[in-house]
Design a protein around this motif. Structure first.
Motif, PDB file in Angstrom:
ATOM      1  N   VAL A   1       0.866  -1.276  -0.005  1.00 19.16           N
ATOM      2  CA  VAL A   1      -0.069  -0.013   0.093  1.00 19.16           C
ATOM      3  C   VAL A   1       0.774   1.038  -0.228  1.00 19.16           C
ATOM      4  O   VAL A   1       0.473   1.727  -1.161  1.00 19.16           O
ATOM      5  N   VAL A   2       2.007   1.327   0.577  1.00 16.17           N
ATOM      6  CA  VAL A   2       2.318   2.729   1.002  1.00 16.17           C
ATOM      7  C   VAL A   2       3.239   2.328  -0.417  1.00 16.17           C
ATOM      8  O   VAL A   2       3.474   3.629  -0.427  1.00 16.17           O
ATOM      9  N   SER A   3       3.728   1.350  -0.922  1.00 18.86           N
ATOM     10  CA  SER A   3       4.636   1.644  -2.040  1.00 18.86           C
ATOM     11  C   SER A   3       3.813   2.319  -3.009  1.00 18.86           C
ATOM     12  O   SER A   3       3.987   3.475  -4.009  1.00 18.86           O
ATOM     13  N   GLN A   4       2.743   1.526  -3.541  1.00 21.16           N
ATOM     14  CA  GLN A   4       2.188   2.358  -4.191  1.00 21.16           C
ATOM     15  C   GLN A   4       1.551   3.391  -4.494  1.00 21.16           C
ATOM     16  O   GLN A   4       1.632   4.353  -5.335  1.00 21.16           O
ATOM     17  N   ALA A   5       1.432   4.132  -3.230  1.00 20.04           N
ATOM     18  CA  ALA A   5       0.582   5.040  -2.897  1.00 20.04           C
ATOM     19  C   ALA A   5       1.605   6.027  -3.390  1.00 20.04           C
ATOM     20  O   ALA A   5       1.533   7.412  -4.093  1.00 20.04           O
ATOM     21  N   VAL A   6       3.093   6.255  -2.866  1.00 19.73           N
ATOM     22  CA  VAL A   6       4.531   6.702  -2.941  1.00 19.73           C
ATOM     23  C   VAL A   6       4.540   6.718  -4.182  1.00 19.73           C
ATOM     24  O   VAL A   6       5.070   8.020  -5.746  1.00 19.73           O
ATOM     25  N   ALA A   7       4.551   5.510  -5.146  1.00 22.96           N
ATOM     26  CA  ALA A   7       4.119   5.329  -6.949  1.00 22.96           C
ATOM     27  C   ALA A   7       3.397   6.522  -7.436  1.00 22.96           C
ATOM     28  O   ALA A   7       3.573   6.734  -8.143  1.00 22.96           O
TER      29      ALA A   7
END
Lengths: 255, 297
Positions: B66-72
C-alpha cells in the motif's frame, strides 16, 4: 461612436511557414453582433481563438475593454502575461465551441455552476439558483441533472451557452456553434443565440448559417486566405458583395 | 412455396461444445485425482494460516504494498506532468527517470538500496550555515523494510508515470479549452476537469499494477523483511513442512488479491461518471439512449 469593446489590430499568426492570419483588423462595439464568414481554411476559427488567447498571436494586438489580451501594458511596452493572469482576462470573454466541450463528468447544472463557484468564488447556493435560471432561459431547466452524454447535441450546445453566460461575460465568442449538429437541431441553438443578440450581448460568431448572419448580425466580415476581404452590414455584403471572392463563396453556399 | 402453415425450425446442434466440455471435465477430474495423491499434511495448513508470524508477514506485505503504491502514484503523477511539460529539460529528465527505474529489475533495485551503506556509510544533508539537516549512518536510515519500499515504489512510479500520461492524453483537448474559456487556471483545470476524466483510463491499469505490487513484495524476503514468503520460510525451517507453509502463504495472497480486485471494481464504478466524457463527445451516436447513465452506474 464610443470606444469599441473589442479591437483587433493587425493580428498575424503562422503555423510553421504557413501564415494563416495575415494582419486582421476588427472592431466590435458594445451590443454589436459580428459574424465571421468565409470558406474553410480562411482562418476564421483561428482568429476567433486568438481573441481569448487560446492561440497566441505572432504580432498585432487584441484589446478587450481597453485591456490587451494576453499582455500587460506598462511603460509603453506589452509584457506577456502568465497563463494564470490570462485566465483572469478570460473570465469576461465567453466561448462556445463547435464540439460543445461540456465537462463530461459533470451534470448540466454542475457544468454551469463550475465557473461561478470555482473561478469567481460565488456562493454555491446563489450560483445554483442563477444556473437554474440560465438553464431555464435556454429551455433546459428540466434537464439540469442530466449528464452531457444523455443530452442531444443541440441540448449540449445550449448548456454550453448557459455555462459561458454564467460568467457574466462582456463578450461572447461562438466558434461554428451549429456545425456539429444534425440539421433538425440547428434551429434551437440559433434561437437561443438570436435571443441573446436581441438582449444586447456583444457577440462574435464564426458561422456558415447565412440566414442567421442575415438576421442577427449588425456586421458581417468576409475572410479568405487569412485576410479580410470585405466588411459591412449583412444586407449589403450578402446581397450585393463588392468582391469577386465573396460573390463566388456566396454563390456556392447559397445554391 | 409454403402456405400459411409455418415450417418447423431445427436448431443447429453444437456437438463440438458438448465434446469439449466433457474433455475439460475429464482432464480436471484426472488432475484432481493426481493431486489427491500428493503427500501433503492438509490438516496442518489451517494452523499455519493463522500462525502469529504469518500475521506479521501478512501485515508487512499489505503495508509494504500500500505504501509503495501510494508513493508510486504521487511520484508517477509528478513525472507524468514533467513529461508533458513544455520545458525540454523537464521532459528529458522525466524520460530518463522512466528509462532507468523501469529498465532495472525490481530485485536489483531493492538490493542496491539495501546495500547502499557499502558505498555511502553515512548520509548527510548539510545546512547552508553549518550543522546538518540529516546526518546519520546509512544502515540506520535505510532498514530492510525501507530498502524494499524504495525499490518497489521507485520502480512502480516509472510505470505509474506512463499510466498517468496515457490517462491525461486520453482527455480531449476541448475539455482543457472549455475550462480555460471560463477562466480556470491551469492548476484548477488539471484538478477539476482533466484528472477526474483521466481516472477512467488510469484506474484499471493501476489496479492491475497494485495486484502485481502485492505479489512483488515477496522480493523483500530476499533481504529479510518478514513478509508472507519470509514468514512461511520461518515456519518451515522449524518443521520442514515446506509445501504446507507455502500453501498457507498462497491462501493469504489469494485473499489479499481478491480483496484488491473487489476494491478496484468499486473504484472504477465511482469514477464511472468520467466515462461520460468521451461518450458525450460521441453524443450524436448515442442520441436517444437515455439509459446510458443508468446502464453504467
Amino acid at each position: 461612436m464610443s470606444e469599441p469593446l473589442l479591437r483587433a489590430v493587425e493580428v498575424r499568426k503562422s503555423y510553421g511557414h504557413t501564415e494563416v492570419l495575415k494582419g486582421i483588423d476588427l472592431e466590435v462595439h458594445r451590443g454589436q453582433v459580428v459574424c465571421l464568414l468565409g470558406p474553410s481554411g480562411a482562418g476564421k476559427s483561428t482568429f476567433l481563438r486568438c481573441l481569448n488567447h487560446l492561440e497566441t498571436i505572432d504580432s498585432g494586438q487584441v484589446w478587450v475593454d481597453g485591456e490587451p489580451i494576453g499582455f500587460r501594458l506598462r511603460g509603453g511596452k506589452l509584457y506577456e502575461l502568465r497563463e494564470k493572469d490570462v485566465a483572469r482576462q478570460r473570465r469576461d470573454i465567453g466561448m462556445v465551441f463547435q464540439r460543445f466541450n461540456l465537462f463530461g463528468h459533470r451534470t448540466a447544472l454542475e457544468n454551469v455552476v463550475e465557473g461561478p463557484v470555482r473561478v469567481l468564488g460565488t456562493d454555491p447556493d446563489r450560483a445554483r439558483s442563477e444556473a437554474l435560471e440560465l438553464l431555464d432561459r435556454v429551455g433546459l431547466a428540466h434537464r439540469a441533472d442530466a449528464y452531457p452524454a444523455q443530452l442531444s447535441g443541440g441540448q449540449q450546445q445550449r448548456v454550453a451557452i448557459a455555462r459561458s453566460l454564467a460568467m457574466k461575460p462582456k463578450l461572447m465568442l461562438f466558434d461554428e456553434p451549429t456545425s456539429a449538429l444534425d440539421p433538425e437541431l440547428v434551429g434551437e441553438v440559433l434561437a437561443v443565440m438570436g435571443t441573446l443578440a436581441r438582449e444586447g450581448m456583444t457577440m462574435v460568431v464564426v458561422t456558415h448559417e447565412m440566414a442567421f448572419a442575415a438576421e442577427a448580425a449588425d456586421e458581417v466580415v468576409f475572410l479568405a486566405d487569412g485576410a479580410v476581404v470585405e466588411t459591412g452590414p449583412p444586407e449589403r455584403v450578402l446581397k450585393a458583395p463588392e468582391h469577386e471572392r465573396t460573390r463566388q463563396f456566396l454563390a456556392r453556399v447559397l445554391s | 412455396m409454403a402456405g400459411a402453415e409455418p415450417l418447423p425450425i431445427v436448431r443447429l446442434k453444437h456437438w463440438g461444445r458438448w465434446v469439449s466440455a466433457v474433455v475439460i471435465i475429464v482432464v480436471l477430474a484426472l488432475l484432481g485425482f493426481g493431486l489427491a495423491q500428493a503427500q501433503i499434511e492438509w490438516g496442518s495448513v489451517p494452523d499455519f494460516v493463522f500462525y502469529r508470524v504469518m500475521a506479521v508477514g501478512l501485515l508487512n506485505t499489505v503495508v509494504l504494498a500500500v505504501v509503495s503504491q501510494a508513493v508510486a502514484i504521487v511520484l508517477g503523477v509528478l513525472i507524468a506532468l514533467l513529461r508533458r511539460s513544455a520545458n525540454p529539460v523537464a521532459k528529458w529528465f522525466a524520460a530518463g527517470y522512466i528509462w532507468l527505474f523501469r529498465g532495472l529489475p525490481v530485485l536489483l533495485q531493492i538490493l542496491i538500496w539495501y546495500n547502499l551503506a557499502l558505498i555511502f556509510p553515512t548520509i548527510s544533508i548539510p545546512l547552508p550555515f553549518g550543522g546538518y539537516l540529516v546526518h546519520e549512518q546509512t544502515n540506520v536510515l535505510i532498514s530492510a523494510f525501507t530498502a524494499a519500499l524504495l525499490g518497489l515504489a521507485l520502480n512502480e512510479s516509472a510505470y505509474m508515470a506512463e499510466i498517468v500520461r496515457a490517462g491525461l492524453t486520453s482527455v480531449d483537448t476541448g475539455q482543457t479549452e472549455a475550462a480555460k474559456s471560463i477562466g480556470m487556471t491551469p492548476g484548477a483545470t488539471l484538478r477539476r476537469v482533466v484528472l477526474p476524466q483521466a481516472m477512467r483510463v488510469i484506474i484499471p491499469p493501476t489496479g492491475n499494477d497494485f495486484i502485481n505490487m502485492l505479489k512483488g513484495t515477496s522480493m523483500a524476503s530476499v533481504i529479510g523483511v518478514t513478509e508472507l514468503i519470509h514468514a512461511a520460510n520461518n515456519i518451515s525451517s522449524n518443521n520442514l513442512l515446506v509445501m504446507e507453509t507455502l500453501i498457507a502463504a498462497a491462501i493469504w495472497y489469494m485473499v489479499v488479491v481478491t480483496v484488491a480486485g473487489i476494491g478496484q471494481h468499486y473504484l472504477e464504478r465511482a469514477f464511472g461518471a468520467a466515462d461520460r466524457g468521451p461518450v458525450a463527445r460521441a453524443g450524436r451516436a448515442l442520441r436517444g439512449m437515455p439509459l446510458v447513465r443508468s446502464a453504467r452506474v
